[in-house]
Scaffold this active site. Structure first.
Site, PDB file in Angstrom:
ATOM      1  N   ASP A   1       0.851  -1.182   0.000  1.00 23.07           N
ATOM      2  CA  ASP A   1       0.000   0.000   0.000  1.00 23.07           C
ATOM      3  C   ASP A   1       0.888   1.234   0.000  1.00 23.07           C
ATOM      4  O   ASP A   1       1.886   1.278   0.729  1.00 23.07           O
ATOM      5  CB  ASP A   1      -0.859   0.011   1.269  1.00 23.07           C
TER       6      ASP A   1
ATOM      7  N   ASP B   1      -3.303   4.262  -2.136  1.00 24.62           N
ATOM      8  CA  ASP B   1      -4.451   4.553  -1.273  1.00 24.62           C
ATOM      9  C   ASP B   1      -5.073   5.925  -1.538  1.00 24.62           C
ATOM     10  O   ASP B   1      -4.353   6.921  -1.665  1.00 24.62           O
ATOM     11  CB  ASP B   1      -3.971   4.511   0.185  1.00 24.62           C
TER      12      ASP B   1
ATOM     13  N   GLU C   1      -6.509   3.297  -5.808  1.00 26.70           N
ATOM     14  CA  GLU C   1      -7.838   3.275  -5.198  1.00 26.70           C
ATOM     15  C   GLU C   1      -8.511   4.583  -5.576  1.00 26.70           C
ATOM     16  O   GLU C   1      -8.114   5.644  -5.115  1.00 26.70           O
ATOM     17  CB  GLU C   1      -7.754   3.139  -3.679  1.00 26.70           C
TER      18      GLU C   1
ATOM     19  N   HIS D   1     -10.682  -4.865   2.640  1.00 28.94           N
ATOM     20  CA  HIS D   1     -10.667  -4.645   4.086  1.00 28.94           C
ATOM     21  C   HIS D   1     -11.613  -3.527   4.521  1.00 28.94           C
ATOM     22  O   HIS D   1     -11.732  -3.267   5.713  1.00 28.94           O
ATOM     23  CB  HIS D   1      -9.225  -4.318   4.509  1.00 28.94           C
ATOM     24  N   ASP D   2     -12.244  -2.827   3.579  1.00 28.78           N
ATOM     25  CA  ASP D   2     -13.177  -1.742   3.925  1.00 28.78           C
ATOM     26  C   ASP D   2     -14.640  -2.147   3.751  1.00 28.78           C
ATOM     27  O   ASP D   2     -15.529  -1.310   3.933  1.00 28.78           O
ATOM     28  CB  ASP D   2     -12.926  -0.523   3.019  1.00 28.78           C
TER      29      ASP D   2
HETATM   30  O1  TEU Z   1      -9.917   4.046   1.914  1.00 29.94           O
HETATM   31  C1  TEU Z   1     -10.227   5.258   1.296  1.00 29.94           C
HETATM   32  C2  TEU Z   1     -11.651   5.591   1.284  1.00 29.94           C
HETATM   33  O2  TEU Z   1     -12.388   5.245   2.175  1.00 29.94           O
HETATM   34  C3  TEU Z   1     -12.109   6.400   0.176  1.00 29.94           C
HETATM   35  O3  TEU Z   1     -11.179   6.429  -0.851  1.00 29.94           O
HETATM   36  C4  TEU Z   1     -13.413   5.892  -0.313  1.00 29.94           C
HETATM   37  O4  TEU Z   1     -13.340   4.502  -0.514  1.00 29.94           O
HETATM   38  C5  TEU Z   1     -13.839   6.460  -1.629  1.00 29.94           C
HETATM   39  O5  TEU Z   1     -13.526   7.776  -1.723  1.00 29.94           O
HETATM   40  C6  TEU Z   1     -15.332   6.272  -1.822  1.00 29.94           C
HETATM   41  O6  TEU Z   1     -15.895   7.363  -2.460  1.00 29.94           O
HETATM   42  C7  TEU Z   1      -8.575   3.847   2.126  1.00 29.94           C
HETATM   43  C8  TEU Z   1      -8.304   2.553   2.833  1.00 29.94           C
HETATM   44  O7  TEU Z   1      -8.722   1.480   2.028  1.00 29.94           O
HETATM   45  C9  TEU Z   1      -8.962   2.581   4.176  1.00 29.94           C
HETATM   46  O8  TEU Z   1      -8.794   1.384   4.872  1.00 29.94           O
HETATM   47  C10 TEU Z   1      -8.371   3.728   4.962  1.00 29.94           C
HETATM   48  O9  TEU Z   1      -9.090   3.872   6.155  1.00 29.94           O
HETATM   49  C11 TEU Z   1      -8.432   5.041   4.198  1.00 29.94           C
HETATM   50  O10 TEU Z   1      -7.992   4.909   2.860  1.00 29.94           O
HETATM   51  C12 TEU Z   1      -7.536   6.070   4.847  1.00 29.94           C
HETATM   52  O11 TEU Z   1      -6.205   5.771   4.576  1.00 29.94           O
END
Ligand code: TEU
Length: 512
Positions: A56, A158, A215, A283-284
């Site tokens: 990551d 991320d 992401e 994981h989210d």
């Molecule tokens: O998640 C990021 C996040 O929550 C956003 O990008 C969201 O998914 C998106 O904008 C939806 O519109 C990442 C990680 O996967 C997460 O576990 C972390 O908590 C977060 O970043 C912060 O680093």
């Protein structure tokens, strides 16, 4: 299993406020996970097995315990002050604007020391970096290249759509008159982000033969080429989220129409242009078998059905740990047991505003990120064989039934089905390179598509619902061979198919 690449969630030094996504030292490994020597050994052992590792890369924010932030908050004229986003409050002292953090409350946190607010779109222990400051970019390129020089094979990048914030941080429209409003339109995929991304890519990953997946929440399909164009896209793939959450529609039922549209849009749209990242869990997200499928009587069958549904599309399939054995959501009784900082904030906020404990817990059981974070279930030994000590987070009590040891022994297990899928995909060029065509578009329960390559054709047919149904293939699709199914007794080659609940089949068709 036959996989090629391992993506590890953040293992850098971190106070662990957000499961390692709050990094206090990019150049060190979190104590819980060992040392840099351990990492080097892991990398070597993975490479020796012909596999790759991606890490990551968290560059939208750091931990508030990172030395840059400690310096930054120490005084207004510190060299690192502009590494983060500092603003005075409104004249009445309230936060700079009405933007809401992903984890609840304001994105602004007041800091006594210098009497200003800093921005954090995630937890207050994750201050956002100020990408407008070129010195920030420089330090991030340096760090990224340090890892690439070490020989890692790429990154999952991320929250990368959030690095550019709307100029002047204006209040966002607030028709419902809330204290804070969801703030994506203040910081997701903002104009100007391209300049940051192109420079970043030019100075780092472009110079290495690595694999990257961004992401990209909020990235628009129409702009996909910028992100992942074959020639000059920033990344090789992006995670987009159009299909997630569709199981929440219509009283918890899957919204098939929208699902077909969302998947097909990306499948067709990127054909010949770029490459999809395919996933149903991470994981989210809560566990797919509990949300999309059914985690009781049909746990195995429905897990395999949803696996089949996404696995044979165009792109690279990702499997989240535990998905391959059908791990389920968990129900811990008390909020004290939970770990996710977003969930805990939400709990505090909602119960303060009158939501009952029961309502709140059932929301968490269904939607919480912690559902996917219970320790990996290796065996029926205490703590699911994850540790002989006390695990960092509660084990799902269903581990005596659902675990890797069990799954390895059972020829009919979800794990063994994944192995078959992986093998089939790897050995079938059409399932890798073929184009995608949605069929049975209007069928309310069946998701079906073809993969076409040269004149070779395959059909993937999945009943995504908990009830029998039927479907007839059109006459020009002549079945030649059943390659994979999650049912045992089926009438193999009949174009009129009776499909049981969650039945999935992959066929080779006669050449066109
Ligand atoms: O998640 C990021 C996040 O929550 C956003 O990008 C969201 O998914 C998106 O904008 C939806 O519109 C990442 C990680 O996967 C997460 O576990 C972390 O908590 C977060 O970043 C912060 O680093």
């Amino acid at each position: 299993m036959g996989i090629d690449v391992i993506w590890i969630n953040p293992i850098y030094q971190s106070p662990n406020d957000d499961n390692g996504y709050d990094i206090s030292d990019f150049y060190d490994i979190m104590d819980d996970f060992g040392t840099m020597a351990d990492f080097d050994e892991l990398l070597k052992e993975v490479h020796d097995r012909g596999m790759k590792i991606i890490l990551d890369l968290v560059i939208n924010h750091t931990s508030d315990e990172h030395e840059w932030f400690l310096e930054s908050r120490s005084s207004k004229d510190n060299h690192y002050r502009d590494f983060y986003i500092w603003q005075p409050g409104k004249p009445d002292g309230s936060p700079v604007n009405n933007w809401e953090s992903f984890f609840g409350g304001s994105v602004w946190e007041y800091d006594e020391q210098t009497g200003e607010y800093y921005m954090h779109i995630f937890s207050k222990k994750q201050p956002d970096l100020n990408w407008e400051n070129p010195r920030v970019g420089k330090r991030l390129y340096e760090m990224t290249n340090w890892w690439l020089e070490k020989g890692i094979d790429g990154f999952r990048v991320d929250a990368i759509t959030h690095i550019k914030k709307k100029k002047g941080y204006p209040d966002l429209p607030n028709p419902k008159n809330r204290t804070f409003v969801p703030s994506n339109s203040g910081h997701a995929n903002q104009p100007g982000i391209d300049a940051f991304l192109s420079e970043f890519v030019e100075r780092t990953i472009k110079n290495y033969d690595v694999m990257t997946v961004g992401e990209a929440g909020g990235a628009k399909f129409e702009e996909a080429r910028h992100w992942i164009g074959e020639e000059d896209g920033y990344f090789n793939m992006i995670f987009q989220f159009d299909h997630l959450g569709l199981w929440k529609a219509k009283d918890g039922e899957l919204n098939m129409d929208e699902l077909k549209k969302a998947m097909t849009k990306w499948q067709k749209g990127l054909e010949g242009q770029g490459w999809n990242a395919l996933f149903i869990e991470n994981h989210d997200q809560p566990r797919s078998v509990s949300t999309w499928g059914e985690d009781n009587a049909f746990r195995k069958t429905s897990a395999k059905a949803f696996a089949t549904f996404y696995f044979f599309m165009q792109g690279t399939p990702f499997i989240y740990q535990g998905q391959e054995i059908g791990m389920t959501n968990v129900r811990f009784d008390s909020i004290e047991t939970y770990n996710d900082t977003g969930l805990i904030n939400l709990y505090e906020h909602e119960t303060k505003n009158g939501m009952s404990y029961e309502e709140m817990m059932s929301y968490i059981w269904k939607n919480g990120r912690d559902n996917a974070r219970t320790p990996m279930q290796w065996s029926s030994a205490p703590q699911a064989g994850f540790t002989t000590g006390t695990p960092w987070f509660g084990v799902n009590p269903n581990y005596p039934d659902i675990n890797v040891e069990e799954a390895v022994k059972d020829p009919d297990s979800i794990l063994n089905y994944y192995k078959k899928m992986i093998k089939l995909r790897k050995h079938t060029p059409a399932l890798i390179y073929g184009s995608y065509e949605l069929i049975a578009e209007a069928h309310p329960h069946v998701f079906a598509y073809l993969r076409l390559y040269k004149n070779v054709r395959y059909a993937v047919i999945v009943n995504l619902f908990n009830a029998a149904t039927e479907i007839r293939l059109s006459d020009d699709l002549e079945i030649e061979e059943l390659l994979l199914s999650n049912y045992s007794l089926i009438d193999e080659l009949n174009p009129s198919m009776q499909l049981g609940p969650y039945e999935a089949r992959v066929y080779r068709l006669a050449n066109s």
